[in-house]
Scaffold this motif. Structure first.
Motif, PDB file in Angstrom:
ATOM      1  N   PRO A 107       9.675 -20.652  15.458  1.00 45.23           N
ATOM      2  CA  PRO A 107       9.194 -19.867  14.319  1.00 45.23           C
ATOM      3  C   PRO A 107       8.358 -18.673  14.747  1.00 45.23           C
ATOM      4  O   PRO A 107       7.618 -18.734  15.733  1.00 45.23           O
ATOM      5  N   VAL A 108       8.483 -17.595  14.033  1.00 40.61           N
ATOM      6  CA  VAL A 108       7.700 -16.388  14.283  1.00 40.61           C
ATOM      7  C   VAL A 108       6.915 -16.055  13.011  1.00 40.61           C
ATOM      8  O   VAL A 108       5.708 -16.196  12.964  1.00 40.61           O
ATOM      9  N   LEU A 109       7.616 -15.643  11.958  1.00 43.41           N
ATOM     10  CA  LEU A 109       6.956 -15.329  10.700  1.00 43.41           C
ATOM     11  C   LEU A 109       6.342 -16.571  10.064  1.00 43.41           C
ATOM     12  O   LEU A 109       5.332 -16.487   9.365  1.00 43.41           O
ATOM     13  N   THR A 110       6.944 -17.715  10.303  1.00 43.12           N
ATOM     14  CA  THR A 110       6.463 -18.956   9.680  1.00 43.12           C
ATOM     15  C   THR A 110       5.644 -19.809  10.639  1.00 43.12           C
ATOM     16  O   THR A 110       5.340 -20.966  10.328  1.00 43.12           O
ATOM     17  N   ALA A 111       5.272 -19.277  11.780  1.00 45.14           N
ATOM     18  CA  ALA A 111       4.639 -20.079  12.834  1.00 45.14           C
ATOM     19  C   ALA A 111       3.345 -20.739  12.380  1.00 45.14           C
ATOM     20  O   ALA A 111       3.020 -21.853  12.806  1.00 45.14           O
ATOM     21  N   ASN A 112       2.584 -20.078  11.509  1.00 45.54           N
ATOM     22  CA  ASN A 112       1.274 -20.622  11.125  1.00 45.54           C
ATOM     23  C   ASN A 112       1.254 -21.187   9.711  1.00 45.54           C
ATOM     24  O   ASN A 112       0.190 -21.493   9.174  1.00 45.54           O
ATOM     25  N   TRP A 113       2.425 -21.354   9.092  1.00 45.18           N
ATOM     26  CA  TRP A 113       2.447 -21.789   7.701  1.00 45.18           C
ATOM     27  C   TRP A 113       1.872 -23.190   7.513  1.00 45.18           C
ATOM     28  O   TRP A 113       1.290 -23.490   6.474  1.00 45.18           O
ATOM     29  N   GLY A 114       2.026 -24.047   8.505  1.00 42.49           N
ATOM     30  CA  GLY A 114       1.530 -25.409   8.371  1.00 42.49           C
ATOM     31  C   GLY A 114       0.072 -25.577   8.761  1.00 42.49           C
ATOM     32  O   GLY A 114      -0.490 -26.673   8.639  1.00 42.49           O
ATOM     33  N   ARG A 115      -0.559 -24.495   9.201  1.00 39.82           N
ATOM     34  CA  ARG A 115      -1.952 -24.563   9.630  1.00 39.82           C
ATOM     35  C   ARG A 115      -2.883 -24.622   8.422  1.00 39.82           C
ATOM     36  O   ARG A 115      -2.673 -23.931   7.430  1.00 39.82           O
ATOM     37  N   GLN A 116      -3.913 -25.422   8.497  1.00 36.64           N
ATOM     38  CA  GLN A 116      -4.850 -25.538   7.386  1.00 36.64           C
ATOM     39  C   GLN A 116      -5.535 -24.192   7.141  1.00 36.64           C
ATOM     40  O   GLN A 116      -6.059 -23.560   8.058  1.00 36.64           O
ATOM     41  N   GLY A 117      -5.523 -23.763   5.890  1.00 37.90           N
ATOM     42  CA  GLY A 117      -6.133 -22.481   5.543  1.00 37.90           C
ATOM     43  C   GLY A 117      -5.437 -21.306   6.189  1.00 37.90           C
ATOM     44  O   GLY A 117      -6.088 -20.288   6.519  1.00 37.90           O
ATOM     45  N   SER A 118      -4.117 -21.386   6.356  1.00 35.56           N
ATOM     46  CA  SER A 118      -3.381 -20.348   7.082  1.00 35.56           C
ATOM     47  C   SER A 118      -3.528 -18.967   6.465  1.00 35.56           C
ATOM     48  O   SER A 118      -3.330 -17.963   7.149  1.00 35.56           O
ATOM     49  N   TRP A 119      -3.888 -18.896   5.195  1.00 35.61           N
ATOM     50  CA  TRP A 119      -3.993 -17.610   4.513  1.00 35.61           C
ATOM     51  C   TRP A 119      -5.311 -16.882   4.803  1.00 35.61           C
ATOM     52  O   TRP A 119      -5.484 -15.736   4.415  1.00 35.61           O
ATOM     53  N   THR A 120      -6.238 -17.530   5.466  1.00 33.95           N
ATOM     54  CA  THR A 120      -7.526 -16.899   5.740  1.00 33.95           C
ATOM     55  C   THR A 120      -7.466 -16.068   7.020  1.00 33.95           C
ATOM     56  O   THR A 120      -6.643 -16.320   7.908  1.00 33.95           O
ATOM     57  N   MET A 121      -8.345 -15.100   7.117  1.00 36.84           N
ATOM     58  CA  MET A 121      -8.385 -14.269   8.322  1.00 36.84           C
ATOM     59  C   MET A 121      -8.800 -15.092   9.536  1.00 36.84           C
ATOM     60  O   MET A 121      -8.289 -14.884  10.643  1.00 36.84           O
ATOM     61  N   ARG A 122      -9.699 -16.051   9.337  1.00 40.77           N
ATOM     62  CA  ARG A 122     -10.140 -16.871  10.457  1.00 40.77           C
ATOM     63  C   ARG A 122      -8.961 -17.604  11.094  1.00 40.77           C
ATOM     64  O   ARG A 122      -8.760 -17.563  12.311  1.00 40.77           O
ATOM     65  N   ALA A 123      -8.168 -18.279  10.262  1.00 39.04           N
ATOM     66  CA  ALA A 123      -7.026 -19.030  10.779  1.00 39.04           C
ATOM     67  C   ALA A 123      -5.996 -18.102  11.402  1.00 39.04           C
ATOM     68  O   ALA A 123      -5.396 -18.421  12.438  1.00 39.04           O
ATOM     69  N   TYR A 124      -5.794 -16.940  10.795  1.00 41.44           N
ATOM     70  CA  TYR A 124      -4.814 -15.984  11.324  1.00 41.44           C
ATOM     71  C   TYR A 124      -5.269 -15.445  12.675  1.00 41.44           C
ATOM     72  O   TYR A 124      -4.476 -15.336  13.618  1.00 41.44           O
ATOM     73  N   ALA A 125      -6.564 -15.134  12.792  1.00 48.19           N
ATOM     74  CA  ALA A 125      -7.085 -14.591  14.045  1.00 48.19           C
ATOM     75  C   ALA A 125      -7.041 -15.622  15.170  1.00 48.19           C
ATOM     76  O   ALA A 125      -6.833 -15.275  16.337  1.00 48.19           O
ATOM     77  N   GLU A 126      -7.224 -16.897  14.824  1.00 48.37           N
ATOM     78  CA  GLU A 126      -7.190 -17.956  15.842  1.00 48.37           C
ATOM     79  C   GLU A 126      -5.822 -18.069  16.498  1.00 48.37           C
ATOM     80  O   GLU A 126      -5.701 -18.586  17.610  1.00 48.37           O
ATOM     81  N   GLN A 127      -4.804 -17.587  15.821  1.00 46.97           N
ATOM     82  CA  GLN A 127      -3.452 -17.613  16.384  1.00 46.97           C
ATOM     83  C   GLN A 127      -3.005 -16.229  16.840  1.00 46.97           C
ATOM     84  O   GLN A 127      -1.820 -15.930  16.900  1.00 46.97           O
ATOM     85  N   GLY A 128      -3.964 -15.385  17.169  1.00 42.84           N
ATOM     86  CA  GLY A 128      -3.627 -14.064  17.712  1.00 42.84           C
ATOM     87  C   GLY A 128      -3.460 -12.982  16.687  1.00 42.84           C
ATOM     88  O   GLY A 128      -2.971 -11.891  17.013  1.00 42.84           O
ATOM     89  N   GLY A 129      -3.855 -13.250  15.456  1.00 45.25           N
ATOM     90  CA  GLY A 129      -3.743 -12.247  14.413  1.00 45.25           C
ATOM     91  C   GLY A 129      -4.557 -11.000  14.692  1.00 45.25           C
ATOM     92  O   GLY A 129      -5.672 -11.078  15.219  1.00 45.25           O
ATOM     93  N   TYR A 130      -4.008  -9.841  14.388  1.00 47.23           N
ATOM     94  CA  TYR A 130      -4.595  -8.509  14.536  1.00 47.23           C
ATOM     95  C   TYR A 130      -4.704  -8.043  15.987  1.00 47.23           C
ATOM     96  O   TYR A 130      -5.221  -6.961  16.247  1.00 47.23           O
ATOM     97  N   GLU A 131      -4.195  -8.843  16.930  1.00 50.51           N
ATOM     98  CA  GLU A 131      -4.131  -8.367  18.313  1.00 50.51           C
ATOM     99  C   GLU A 131      -3.069  -7.280  18.451  1.00 50.51           C
ATOM    100  O   GLU A 131      -3.231  -6.319  19.217  1.00 50.51           O
ATOM    101  N   ALA A 132      -1.980  -7.428  17.701  1.00 51.97           N
ATOM    102  CA  ALA A 132      -0.938  -6.398  17.728  1.00 51.97           C
ATOM    103  C   ALA A 132      -1.468  -5.079  17.184  1.00 51.97           C
ATOM    104  O   ALA A 132      -1.096  -3.999  17.673  1.00 51.97           O
ATOM    105  N   LEU A 133      -2.338  -5.152  16.186  1.00 55.47           N
ATOM    106  CA  LEU A 133      -2.934  -3.929  15.633  1.00 55.47           C
ATOM    107  C   LEU A 133      -3.745  -3.198  16.694  1.00 55.47           C
ATOM    108  O   LEU A 133      -3.655  -1.972  16.831  1.00 55.47           O
ATOM    109  N   LYS A 134      -4.514  -3.961  17.462  1.00 57.69           N
ATOM    110  CA  LYS A 134      -5.307  -3.339  18.526  1.00 57.69           C
ATOM    111  C   LYS A 134      -4.408  -2.700  19.580  1.00 57.69           C
ATOM    112  O   LYS A 134      -4.713  -1.632  20.103  1.00 57.69           O
ATOM    113  N   GLN A 135      -3.288  -3.374  19.885  1.00 60.75           N
ATOM    114  CA  GLN A 135      -2.337  -2.786  20.831  1.00 60.75           C
ATOM    115  C   GLN A 135      -1.724  -1.508  20.265  1.00 60.75           C
ATOM    116  O   GLN A 135      -1.534  -0.526  20.989  1.00 60.75           O
TER     117      GLN A 135
END
Length: 440
Positions: free
Chosen positions: A7-35
Protein backbone atom coordinates in the motif's frame (compact mmCIF):
# COMPACT_ATOMS: atom_id res chain seq x y z
CA UNK A 1 11.49 -2.96 -6.27
CA UNK A 2 8.44 -2.38 -4.08
CA UNK A 3 5.94 -5.21 -3.82
CA UNK A 4 3.28 -4.25 -6.40
CA UNK A 5 0.56 -4.78 -3.80
CA UNK A 6 2.33 -2.83 -1.04
CA UNK A 7 0.00 0.00 0.00
CA UNK A 8 1.05 3.57 -0.73
CA UNK A 9 -1.98 5.87 -0.56
CA UNK A 10 -3.67 3.55 1.93
CA UNK A 11 -0.55 2.68 3.94
CA UNK A 12 -1.63 4.54 7.09
CA UNK A 13 -5.39 4.01 6.92
CA UNK A 14 -5.38 1.42 9.69
CA UNK A 15 -3.30 3.56 12.03
CA UNK A 16 -5.07 4.98 15.06
CA UNK A 17 -5.89 8.64 14.47
CA UNK A 18 -4.49 8.42 10.94
CA UNK A 19 -6.21 11.69 10.00
CA UNK A 20 -4.17 13.75 12.47
CA UNK A 21 -0.94 15.53 11.59
CA UNK A 22 0.86 13.75 14.42
CA UNK A 23 0.06 10.29 13.05
CA UNK A 24 0.82 11.38 9.49
CA UNK A 25 4.18 12.88 10.47
CA UNK A 26 5.16 9.72 12.38
CA UNK A 27 5.01 7.86 9.08
CA UNK A 28 7.11 10.38 7.17
CA UNK A 29 4.39 12.86 6.38
CA UNK A 30 5.52 16.25 4.97
CA UNK A 31 9.06 14.99 4.35
CA UNK A 32 8.30 15.04 0.63
CA UNK A 33 7.26 18.69 0.97
CA UNK A 34 10.63 19.55 2.48
CA UNK A 35 12.36 17.73 -0.38
CA UNK A 36 10.22 19.58 -2.91
CA UNK A 37 11.24 22.99 -1.60
CA UNK A 38 14.85 21.96 -2.19
CA UNK A 39 14.06 21.75 -5.92
CA UNK A 40 12.95 24.24 -8.53
CA UNK A 41 9.24 24.09 -9.49
CA UNK A 42 10.19 22.96 -12.99
CA UNK A 43 11.97 19.94 -11.52
CA UNK A 44 8.80 18.84 -9.73
CA UNK A 45 6.80 19.14 -12.95
CA UNK A 46 9.45 17.07 -14.72
CA UNK A 47 9.30 14.40 -12.00
CA UNK A 48 5.53 14.10 -12.36
CA UNK A 49 5.88 13.87 -16.15
CA UNK A 50 8.59 11.21 -15.92
CA UNK A 51 6.55 9.17 -13.43
CA UNK A 52 3.82 8.61 -15.99
CA UNK A 53 1.10 9.67 -13.54
CA UNK A 54 -2.23 9.91 -15.35
CA UNK A 55 -5.31 11.66 -14.00
CA UNK A 56 -7.17 9.47 -11.54
CA UNK A 57 -10.54 11.16 -12.05
CA UNK A 58 -11.57 9.07 -15.03
CA UNK A 59 -10.09 10.54 -18.21
CA UNK A 60 -6.55 9.32 -17.57
CA UNK A 61 -4.85 12.36 -19.09
CA UNK A 62 -1.12 12.67 -18.19
CA UNK A 63 -0.93 14.91 -15.12
CA UNK A 64 2.50 16.42 -15.82
CA UNK A 65 1.47 17.24 -19.37
CA UNK A 66 -1.64 18.97 -18.05
CA UNK A 67 0.52 21.11 -15.79
CA UNK A 68 2.73 21.92 -18.76
CA UNK A 69 -0.18 23.46 -20.68
CA UNK A 70 -0.11 26.55 -18.44
CA UNK A 71 1.01 29.63 -20.36
CA UNK A 72 4.13 31.54 -19.25
CA UNK A 73 3.82 33.53 -16.04
CA UNK A 74 2.10 36.85 -16.59
CA UNK A 75 -0.03 39.41 -14.82
CA UNK A 76 -2.80 36.95 -13.96
CA UNK A 77 -2.48 34.62 -10.94
CA UNK A 78 -2.43 30.85 -11.30
CA UNK A 79 -4.82 28.57 -9.43
CA UNK A 80 -4.83 24.92 -8.40
CA UNK A 81 -8.27 23.35 -7.99
CA UNK A 82 -8.75 19.85 -6.57
CA UNK A 83 -11.87 18.11 -7.80
CA UNK A 84 -13.23 16.32 -4.73
CA UNK A 85 -16.84 16.31 -5.94
CA UNK A 86 -16.99 12.52 -5.99
CA UNK A 87 -20.51 11.48 -6.98
CA UNK A 88 -20.34 8.92 -9.79
CA UNK A 89 -22.62 6.00 -8.81
CA UNK A 90 -20.33 3.29 -7.45
CA UNK A 91 -17.31 5.54 -6.98
CA UNK A 92 -16.04 5.65 -3.40
CA UNK A 93 -12.25 6.10 -3.39
CA UNK A 94 -11.68 9.82 -2.77
CA UNK A 95 -13.97 10.18 0.24
CA UNK A 96 -12.31 7.30 2.18
CA UNK A 97 -8.90 8.75 1.31
CA UNK A 98 -9.84 12.20 2.59
CA UNK A 99 -11.38 10.73 5.74
CA UNK A 100 -8.54 8.36 6.59
CA UNK A 101 -5.58 10.50 5.56
CA UNK A 102 -6.48 14.08 4.63
CA UNK A 103 -2.88 15.21 5.10
CA UNK A 104 -1.83 13.04 2.17
CA UNK A 105 -4.01 15.26 0.00
CA UNK A 106 -3.00 18.49 1.74
CA UNK A 107 0.71 17.73 1.28
CA UNK A 108 0.03 16.92 -2.36
CA UNK A 109 -1.82 20.22 -2.78
CA UNK A 110 1.09 22.22 -1.39
CA UNK A 111 3.70 20.46 -3.56
CA UNK A 112 1.55 20.67 -6.69
CA UNK A 113 0.74 24.35 -6.16
CA UNK A 114 4.44 25.07 -5.68
CA UNK A 115 5.24 23.16 -8.87
CA UNK A 116 2.84 25.17 -11.02
CA UNK A 117 3.65 28.43 -9.16
CA UNK A 118 0.11 28.91 -7.84
CA UNK A 119 -0.41 30.88 -4.65
CA UNK A 120 -4.04 29.96 -4.15
CA UNK A 121 -5.51 26.43 -4.07
CA UNK A 122 -9.10 25.25 -3.69
CA UNK A 123 -10.37 21.82 -2.67
CA UNK A 124 -13.92 21.55 -4.01
CA UNK A 125 -15.80 18.96 -1.93
CA UNK A 126 -19.30 17.62 -2.44
CA UNK A 127 -21.53 19.50 -0.01
CA UNK A 128 -23.41 16.45 1.32
CA UNK A 129 -20.28 14.90 2.84
CA UNK A 130 -20.06 17.32 5.74
CA UNK A 131 -17.88 14.94 7.78
CA UNK A 132 -15.26 14.99 5.01
CA UNK A 133 -15.38 18.77 4.76
CA UNK A 134 -14.79 19.13 8.50
CA UNK A 135 -11.91 16.66 8.45
CA UNK A 136 -10.23 18.45 5.54
CA UNK A 137 -10.72 21.83 7.21
CA UNK A 138 -9.08 20.46 10.36
CA UNK A 139 -6.14 19.14 8.35
CA UNK A 140 -5.70 22.47 6.56
CA UNK A 141 -5.79 24.30 9.89
CA UNK A 142 -3.12 21.94 11.27
CA UNK A 143 -0.98 22.57 8.20
CA UNK A 144 -1.34 26.34 8.65
CA UNK A 145 -0.35 26.03 12.33
CA UNK A 146 2.73 23.95 11.41
CA UNK A 147 3.87 26.52 8.85
CA UNK A 148 3.25 24.27 5.84
CA UNK A 149 0.62 26.65 4.46
CA UNK A 150 0.65 30.43 4.68
CA UNK A 151 3.41 33.01 4.29
CA UNK A 152 7.03 32.11 3.59
CA UNK A 153 6.51 28.35 3.93
CA UNK A 154 9.58 26.68 5.50
CA UNK A 155 11.57 29.87 4.84
CA UNK A 156 11.31 29.22 1.10
CA UNK A 157 9.83 32.58 0.20
CA UNK A 158 6.79 30.78 -1.18
CA UNK A 159 3.28 31.80 -0.06
CA UNK A 160 0.14 29.68 -0.39
CA UNK A 161 -3.44 29.83 0.80
CA UNK A 162 -5.70 26.76 0.69
CA UNK A 163 -9.50 26.93 0.82
CA UNK A 164 -11.83 23.96 1.40
CA UNK A 165 -14.95 24.83 -0.59
CA UNK A 166 -18.27 23.03 -0.08
CA UNK A 167 -20.22 22.46 -3.28
CA UNK A 168 -24.01 22.54 -3.47
CA UNK A 169 -24.49 18.88 -4.33
CA UNK A 170 -24.65 18.53 -8.10
CA UNK A 171 -23.21 15.63 -10.07
CA UNK A 172 -22.52 17.96 -12.99
CA UNK A 173 -20.01 19.87 -10.86
CA UNK A 174 -17.69 16.90 -11.16
CA UNK A 175 -17.14 18.19 -14.70
CA UNK A 176 -14.21 20.54 -14.38
CA UNK A 177 -15.63 23.63 -16.08
CA UNK A 178 -18.98 23.31 -14.29
CA UNK A 179 -16.96 23.06 -11.08
CA UNK A 180 -15.25 26.36 -11.94
CA UNK A 181 -18.59 28.08 -12.52
CA UNK A 182 -19.77 26.80 -9.15
CA UNK A 183 -16.60 28.05 -7.45
CA UNK A 184 -17.25 31.48 -8.96
CA UNK A 185 -20.74 31.53 -7.46
CA UNK A 186 -22.70 30.69 -10.58
CA UNK A 187 -24.92 27.76 -11.46
CA UNK A 188 -22.74 24.78 -12.28
CA UNK A 189 -22.89 24.16 -16.02
CA UNK A 190 -20.19 23.04 -18.46
CA UNK A 191 -18.41 25.72 -20.43
CA UNK A 192 -17.81 25.76 -24.14
CA UNK A 193 -14.13 25.08 -24.89
CA UNK A 194 -11.79 26.61 -25.99
CA UNK A 195 -10.60 28.47 -24.04
CA UNK A 196 -9.44 25.62 -21.82
CA UNK A 197 -8.97 26.02 -18.05
CA UNK A 198 -5.18 26.02 -18.39
CA UNK A 199 -5.50 29.34 -20.26
CA UNK A 200 -8.73 30.84 -18.90
CA UNK A 201 -10.06 28.85 -15.95
CA UNK A 202 -11.01 30.15 -12.51
CA UNK A 203 -11.65 33.88 -12.68
CA UNK A 204 -10.46 33.73 -16.32
CA UNK A 205 -6.95 32.92 -15.08
CA UNK A 206 -4.65 29.95 -15.79
CA UNK A 207 -5.92 27.01 -13.74
CA UNK A 208 -4.97 23.39 -13.16
CA UNK A 209 -7.79 21.03 -12.11
CA UNK A 210 -6.89 17.58 -10.80
CA UNK A 211 -8.66 14.75 -9.03
CA UNK A 212 -8.02 14.01 -5.33
CA UNK A 213 -6.14 10.78 -6.01
CA UNK A 214 -3.95 12.44 -8.66
CA UNK A 215 -2.79 15.15 -6.26
CA UNK A 216 -2.47 12.69 -3.35
CA UNK A 217 -0.04 10.62 -5.45
CA UNK A 218 2.42 13.49 -5.85
CA UNK A 219 4.14 13.30 -2.41
CA UNK A 220 5.10 9.64 -2.95
CA UNK A 221 6.52 10.48 -6.38
CA UNK A 222 8.66 13.26 -4.93
CA UNK A 223 9.78 11.15 -1.97
CA UNK A 224 10.59 7.96 -3.92
CA UNK A 225 11.37 9.24 -7.39
CA UNK A 226 9.57 8.95 -10.72
CA UNK A 227 11.34 5.68 -11.59
CA UNK A 228 9.85 4.04 -8.48
CA UNK A 229 6.34 5.09 -9.48
CA UNK A 230 6.82 4.12 -13.11
CA UNK A 231 8.04 0.69 -11.98
CA UNK A 232 4.46 -0.21 -11.05
CA UNK A 233 1.62 -0.69 -13.48
CA UNK A 234 1.97 -1.29 -17.20
CA UNK A 235 3.94 0.32 -20.02
CA UNK A 236 1.35 3.04 -20.70
CA UNK A 237 -0.64 2.97 -17.46
CA UNK A 238 1.84 3.46 -14.64
CA UNK A 239 1.62 3.53 -10.88
CA UNK A 240 -0.67 2.39 -8.10
CA UNK A 241 -4.37 3.19 -7.74
CA UNK A 242 -7.32 2.54 -5.46
CA UNK A 243 -9.95 0.11 -6.74
CA UNK A 244 -13.41 0.33 -5.16
CA UNK A 245 -15.25 -3.01 -5.03
CA UNK A 246 -18.93 -2.87 -4.17
CA UNK A 247 -22.08 -4.87 -4.71
CA UNK A 248 -22.36 -8.65 -4.61
CA UNK A 249 -18.88 -9.39 -3.32
CA UNK A 250 -17.97 -11.03 -0.02
CA UNK A 251 -15.65 -8.26 1.22
CA UNK A 252 -16.45 -4.94 -0.48
CA UNK A 253 -14.07 -2.07 0.10
CA UNK A 254 -10.97 -0.26 -1.17
CA UNK A 255 -8.16 -2.33 -2.65
CA UNK A 256 -4.92 -0.63 -3.64
CA UNK A 257 -2.86 -2.18 -6.38
CA UNK A 258 -1.01 -1.46 -9.62
CA UNK A 259 -2.72 -0.53 -12.83
CA UNK A 260 -3.02 -3.66 -14.94
CA UNK A 261 -4.20 -5.98 -12.19
CA UNK A 262 -7.24 -8.06 -13.23
CA UNK A 263 -10.69 -8.29 -11.71
CA UNK A 264 -10.09 -11.98 -11.08
CA UNK A 265 -7.12 -11.10 -8.86
CA UNK A 266 -9.09 -8.42 -7.01
CA UNK A 267 -12.02 -10.77 -6.47
CA UNK A 268 -9.64 -13.31 -4.97
CA UNK A 269 -8.55 -10.64 -2.48
CA UNK A 270 -12.17 -9.71 -1.80
CA UNK A 271 -13.37 -13.29 -1.21
CA UNK A 272 -15.16 -13.63 -4.52
CA UNK A 273 -18.80 -13.18 -5.45
CA UNK A 274 -21.22 -13.89 -2.59
CA UNK A 275 -21.76 -17.56 -1.84
CA UNK A 276 -24.09 -19.53 -4.05
CA UNK A 277 -24.03 -17.08 -6.94
CA UNK A 278 -21.90 -16.17 -9.93
CA UNK A 279 -20.92 -12.89 -11.54
CA UNK A 280 -23.36 -11.62 -14.16
CA UNK A 281 -22.02 -8.16 -15.05
CA UNK A 282 -19.80 -5.45 -13.63
CA UNK A 283 -18.73 -1.88 -14.27
CA UNK A 284 -15.01 -1.06 -14.43
CA UNK A 285 -15.38 2.65 -13.71
CA UNK A 286 -18.77 3.44 -12.30
CA UNK A 287 -22.19 3.53 -13.95
CA UNK A 288 -21.03 5.77 -16.80
CA UNK A 289 -18.75 3.08 -18.24
CA UNK A 290 -20.05 0.28 -20.48
CA UNK A 291 -20.73 -2.84 -18.43
CA UNK A 292 -18.67 -6.00 -18.86
CA UNK A 293 -19.32 -9.67 -18.04
CA UNK A 294 -17.48 -12.65 -16.57
CA UNK A 295 -15.81 -13.06 -19.97
CA UNK A 296 -13.67 -10.04 -19.07
CA UNK A 297 -12.34 -11.22 -15.71
CA UNK A 298 -8.77 -11.46 -17.02
CA UNK A 299 -8.64 -8.19 -18.96
CA UNK A 300 -6.00 -5.86 -17.42
CA UNK A 301 -7.55 -3.06 -15.42
CA UNK A 302 -5.68 -0.28 -17.15
CA UNK A 303 -6.70 2.38 -19.66
CA UNK A 304 -5.65 0.40 -22.72
CA UNK A 305 -7.05 -2.92 -21.53
CA UNK A 306 -10.48 -1.51 -20.80
CA UNK A 307 -10.58 0.38 -24.08
CA UNK A 308 -9.73 -2.83 -25.91
CA UNK A 309 -12.65 -4.56 -24.16
CA UNK A 310 -15.04 -1.84 -25.29
CA UNK A 311 -15.30 -0.02 -21.97
CA UNK A 312 -13.36 2.55 -19.92
CA UNK A 313 -11.36 2.35 -16.70
CA UNK A 314 -12.97 5.54 -15.43
CA UNK A 315 -12.78 5.93 -11.66
CA UNK A 316 -12.17 2.21 -11.06
CA UNK A 317 -15.55 1.86 -9.36
CA UNK A 318 -15.94 -1.90 -9.71
CA UNK A 319 -19.62 -2.63 -9.11
CA UNK A 320 -20.33 -6.36 -8.96
CA UNK A 321 -23.75 -7.75 -9.92
CA UNK A 322 -24.50 -11.45 -9.60
CA UNK A 323 -27.06 -13.67 -11.33
CA UNK A 324 -29.93 -12.41 -9.16
CA UNK A 325 -29.79 -8.96 -10.75
CA UNK A 326 -32.11 -7.72 -13.45
CA UNK A 327 -30.01 -5.87 -16.02
CA UNK A 328 -33.03 -3.83 -17.14
CA UNK A 329 -33.80 -2.57 -13.65
CA UNK A 330 -30.15 -1.77 -12.95
CA UNK A 331 -29.90 0.28 -16.14
CA UNK A 332 -33.19 2.02 -15.38
CA UNK A 333 -31.94 3.07 -11.95
CA UNK A 334 -28.75 4.50 -13.44
CA UNK A 335 -30.62 6.31 -16.21
CA UNK A 336 -32.98 7.87 -13.68
CA UNK A 337 -29.92 9.25 -11.93
CA UNK A 338 -28.57 10.84 -15.12
CA UNK A 339 -31.97 12.27 -15.99
CA UNK A 340 -32.16 13.87 -12.53
CA UNK A 341 -28.60 15.18 -12.60
CA UNK A 342 -28.60 16.62 -16.14
CA UNK A 343 -27.98 20.35 -15.83
CA UNK A 344 -30.35 21.01 -18.74
CA UNK A 345 -27.91 23.03 -20.83
CA UNK A 346 -27.81 20.60 -23.77
CA UNK A 347 -30.96 19.49 -25.59
CA UNK A 348 -29.73 15.94 -26.36
CA UNK A 349 -28.99 15.34 -22.68
CA UNK A 350 -31.93 17.24 -21.17
CA UNK A 351 -34.57 15.73 -23.48
CA UNK A 352 -32.81 12.49 -24.36
CA UNK A 353 -32.39 11.20 -20.79
CA UNK A 354 -36.09 11.91 -20.16
CA UNK A 355 -37.12 9.80 -23.13
CA UNK A 356 -34.70 7.03 -22.21
CA UNK A 357 -36.28 6.74 -18.77
CA UNK A 358 -39.81 6.60 -20.22
CA UNK A 359 -38.92 3.74 -22.54
CA UNK A 360 -36.96 1.82 -19.91
CA UNK A 361 -39.81 2.14 -17.41
CA UNK A 362 -42.22 0.71 -19.97
CA UNK A 363 -39.83 -2.14 -20.76
CA UNK A 364 -39.26 -2.89 -17.08
CA UNK A 365 -43.04 -3.16 -16.54
CA UNK A 366 -43.19 -5.69 -19.37
CA UNK A 367 -45.13 -3.40 -21.70
CA UNK A 368 -42.48 -2.91 -24.37
CA UNK A 369 -41.51 -4.60 -27.61
CA UNK A 370 -38.48 -5.25 -29.80
CA UNK A 371 -39.21 -1.94 -31.52
CA UNK A 372 -38.51 -0.18 -28.21
CA UNK A 373 -35.02 -1.71 -28.13
CA UNK A 374 -34.29 -0.29 -31.56
CA UNK A 375 -35.67 3.08 -30.47
CA UNK A 376 -33.41 2.99 -27.41
CA UNK A 377 -30.33 2.33 -29.52
CA UNK A 378 -31.33 5.03 -32.00
CA UNK A 379 -31.79 7.53 -29.15
CA UNK A 380 -28.41 6.59 -27.70
CA UNK A 381 -26.76 7.16 -31.08
CA UNK A 382 -28.31 10.61 -31.27
CA UNK A 383 -27.31 11.56 -27.71
CA UNK A 384 -23.72 10.32 -27.51
CA UNK A 385 -21.07 12.85 -28.48
CA UNK A 386 -23.53 15.72 -28.89
CA UNK A 387 -23.37 17.47 -25.53
CA UNK A 388 -21.07 19.95 -23.76
CA UNK A 389 -19.77 17.32 -21.35
CA UNK A 390 -19.58 13.56 -20.85
CA UNK A 391 -22.74 13.20 -18.76
CA UNK A 392 -24.84 12.26 -21.78
CA UNK A 393 -22.21 9.77 -22.97
CA UNK A 394 -22.22 8.21 -19.51
CA UNK A 395 -26.00 7.97 -19.54
CA UNK A 396 -26.14 5.94 -22.74
CA UNK A 397 -23.13 3.68 -22.07
CA UNK A 398 -24.88 1.20 -19.73
CA UNK A 399 -27.95 1.06 -21.98
CA UNK A 400 -26.03 0.19 -25.13
CA UNK A 401 -23.79 -2.34 -23.38
CA UNK A 402 -26.71 -4.00 -21.57
CA UNK A 403 -28.60 -4.53 -24.82
CA UNK A 404 -25.40 -5.93 -26.32
CA UNK A 405 -24.82 -8.47 -23.55
CA UNK A 406 -28.29 -8.99 -22.04
CA UNK A 407 -30.82 -8.53 -24.80
CA UNK A 408 -32.54 -11.67 -23.49
CA UNK A 409 -33.27 -9.87 -20.19
CA UNK A 410 -35.15 -7.17 -22.09
CA UNK A 411 -37.03 -9.68 -24.27
CA UNK A 412 -38.04 -11.73 -21.21
CA UNK A 413 -39.78 -8.68 -19.73
CA UNK A 414 -42.18 -8.02 -22.56
CA UNK A 415 -42.62 -11.68 -23.45
CA UNK A 416 -43.80 -12.52 -19.93
CA UNK A 417 -45.41 -9.20 -19.00
CA UNK A 418 -43.09 -8.29 -16.14
CA UNK A 419 -39.68 -8.66 -14.58
CA UNK A 420 -38.61 -12.33 -14.36
CA UNK A 421 -36.32 -11.42 -11.47
CA UNK A 422 -39.19 -10.15 -9.30
CA UNK A 423 -39.83 -12.50 -6.31
CA UNK A 424 -43.52 -11.57 -6.49
CA UNK A 425 -43.68 -13.30 -9.88
CA UNK A 426 -42.95 -16.75 -8.38
CA UNK A 427 -46.25 -18.28 -9.49
CA UNK A 428 -45.78 -16.95 -12.98
CA UNK A 429 -42.16 -17.86 -13.61
CA UNK A 430 -41.50 -20.71 -11.17
CA UNK A 431 -39.94 -21.14 -7.74
CA UNK A 432 -36.41 -20.99 -9.10
CA UNK A 433 -36.70 -17.36 -10.16
CA UNK A 434 -38.60 -16.52 -7.00
CA UNK A 435 -35.37 -16.81 -5.04
CA UNK A 436 -33.75 -14.12 -7.14
CA UNK A 437 -33.80 -10.89 -5.17
CA UNK A 438 -33.12 -7.74 -7.13
CA UNK A 439 -29.87 -6.26 -5.84
CA UNK A 440 -30.22 -2.73 -7.14
Amino acid sequence: MTDPLAPVLTANWGRQGSWTMRAYAEQGGYEALKQAFGREPEEIVAMVKDSGLRGRGGAGFPTGMKWGFLPPLGDKPRYLVVNADESEPGTCKDIPLMMASPHTLVEGVIISAYAIRARQAFIYVRGEVLHVIRRLQQAVQEAYAAGYIGRNILDSGYDLDVVVHAGAGAYICGEETALLDSLEGRRGQPRLRPPFPAVAGLYASPTVINNVESIASVPAIVANGPEWFAGMGTEKSKGHVIYSLSGHVERPGQYEGPLGITLRELLDLAGGIRAGHKLKFWTPGGSSTPMLTDEHLDVPLDYEGMMGAGSMLGTRALQMFDDTTCAVRAVLRWTEFYKHESCGKCTPCREGTWWLVQILERLERGEGSTDDLETLLDLCDNIAGRSFCALADGAVAPIMSSIKFFRDDYVAHFEHGGCPFDPAAATLFGAETATAGVGV
